[in-house]
Design an enzyme around this catalytic site. Structure first.
Site, PDB file in Angstrom:
ATOM      1  N   HIS A  84      -1.621   0.327  -9.543  1.00 12.31           N
ATOM      2  CA  HIS A  84      -2.283  -0.626  -8.589  1.00 12.31           C
ATOM      3  C   HIS A  84      -3.077  -1.825  -9.166  1.00 12.31           C
ATOM      4  O   HIS A  84      -4.082  -1.728  -9.012  1.00 12.31           O
ATOM      5  CB  HIS A  84      -3.282   0.231  -7.640  1.00 12.31           C
ATOM      6  N   GLU A  86      -4.611   7.584  -4.641  1.00 10.34           N
ATOM      7  CA  GLU A  86      -5.010   6.727  -5.830  1.00 10.34           C
ATOM      8  C   GLU A  86      -6.469   7.017  -6.181  1.00 10.34           C
ATOM      9  O   GLU A  86      -7.226   7.273  -5.506  1.00 10.34           O
ATOM     10  CB  GLU A  86      -4.938   5.305  -5.499  1.00 10.34           C
ATOM     11  N   ARG A 119       0.824  -1.073   0.062  1.00  6.97           N
ATOM     12  CA  ARG A 119       0.009   0.044   0.045  1.00  6.97           C
ATOM     13  C   ARG A 119       1.011   1.245  -0.015  1.00  6.97           C
ATOM     14  O   ARG A 119       2.057   1.226   0.486  1.00  6.97           O
ATOM     15  CB  ARG A 119      -0.818   0.105   1.147  1.00  6.97           C
TER      16      ARG A 119
HETATM   17  C1  DGY Z   1      -5.893  -6.067  -3.027  1.00  9.79           C
HETATM   18  O1  DGY Z   1      -6.191  -7.447  -3.077  1.00  9.79           O
HETATM   19  O2  DGY Z   1      -5.779  -5.778  -1.750  1.00  9.79           O
HETATM   20  C2  DGY Z   1      -5.370  -5.385  -3.997  1.00  9.79           C
HETATM   21  O3  DGY Z   1      -4.535  -4.222  -3.783  1.00  9.79           O
HETATM   22  C3  DGY Z   1      -6.391  -5.096  -5.049  1.00  9.79           C
HETATM   23  O4  DGY Z   1      -7.325  -4.497  -4.433  1.00  9.79           O
END
Ligand code: DGY
Length: 323
Positions: free
Chosen positions: A279, A261, A232
């Protein structure tokens, strides 16, 4: 027979939607004009909720669903959820790390290779005709034999390590708890950064890991170092990252995730020594289908009284008294 009520905060892939619509009375909060009123009207009937970790799930929303027994999350991350409220109520949480770990690990390696070998610049070099005008593309840096530090050795971190071994990388890792693995565990993040050429971040997001890749860690990686983030944006001190990249105190960053984002910070996007991905580490048809199916299967297990397939141990996320 009456179907159980399912609240949905986010839709699922089409094949999974067909299955949930057949099995449950589905309440589409994600399509409601007035979500709060919708929850007040339908929440009380729901024992189950299907969602995605990017949709906030607050204590107030949970209060509107007093019978809730399971939150089936169609993503690995769930940092927008009030985990303390879930734990207090004994509501089970499932996620989909198991379904996406291969794709996310592939993306970490993709970013590492692309950054190290200058793939994005090289692509432009051929297309623009610079190759014809300027001759050979500048020499890049080898990957085989270099040192990789993995931050967070969960399901995804381990999948990254297995791939990295095939590329001839030497692997060390940092993890909150001790792990017995073939790889070397390093207790301190700054030391790990200092001792490796590339650092790949594969940690869960949320308050416990905010800014864990600090200015000190970034600077320890150094002017030749590469930071890859598939976790993240919040895990990295973005200001420190931008400053270090701009001043050449960090060599390169390969980023799938950002603090904001989709409007990634313009000062970051403007830098040449950054390789960007939107992402999308788990963004393949196969994996998104598998993630949605895991939601369906966890819900089915819950209503059949069987063990959940991919439960999240909330004790690992919610601080206890004295912690
Ligand atoms: C997750 O699965 O957490 C990825 O970041 C996609 O949303």
């Amino acid at each position: 027979m009456t179907k159980p009520d399912l609240m949905m905060l986010h839709d699922l892939r089409p094949r999974a939607m067909v299955q949930v619509e057949a099995a449950y009375t589905v309440h589409r909060w994600d399509r409601a004009d007035d979500p709060a009123a919708f929850l007040a009207a339908h929440g009380a009937a729901c024992r189950a909720l299907a969602t995605n970790g990017h949709v906030p799930l607050t204590r107030e929303m949970l209060t509107a669903m007093p019978k809730l027994g399971i939150v089936a999350c169609a993503s690995a991350g769930f940092e927008g959820f009030d985990l303390a409220a879930l734990a207090e109520r004994g509501i089970a949480l499932t996620n989909t790390s198991a379904a996406l770990c291969d794709d996310v690990a592939d993306t970490a390696i993709l970013l590492l290779l692309a950054a190290r070998r200058g793939l994005v610049g090289a692509d432009a070099y051929v297309r623009s005709g610079e190759w014809v005008r300027e001759g050979m593309y500048p020499l890049q840096r080898r990957v085989a034999g270099t040192r990789l530090g993995i931050v967070g050795l969960g399901t995804i971190g381990q999948a990254i390590a297995r791939r990295a071994e095939v590329f001839g990388l030497q692997i060390a890792f940092w993890n909150r708890s001790a792990k017995t693995t073939p790889w070397r565990q390093v207790a301190d993040l700054v030391t790990l950064a200092r001792e490796c050429d590339h650092l790949v971040v594969a940690l869960a997001g949320g308050p416990a890991t905010r800014g864990i890749i600090s200015r000190e860690v970034i600077e320890a990686l150094g002017p030749e170092g590469l930071l890859v983030n598939v976790s993240r944006g919040s895990t990295v001190d973005q200001e420190a990252l931008i400053e270090a990249l701009a001043a050449g105190r960090l060599g390169h960053a390969g980023l799938d995730v950002f603090e904001e984002e989709p409007t990634a910070e313009p000062r970051l996007v403007a830098l040449r020594n950054v390789t960007l991905y939107p992402h999308h580490a788990s963004g393949t048809v196969e994996t998104r289908d598998a993630m949605a199916q895991l939601v369906v299967d966890n819900l089915a297990a819950f209503f059949a009284g069987r063990p959940l397939l991919t439960p999240v141990d909330l004790a690992g996320y919610v601080p206890r008294a004295g912690d």
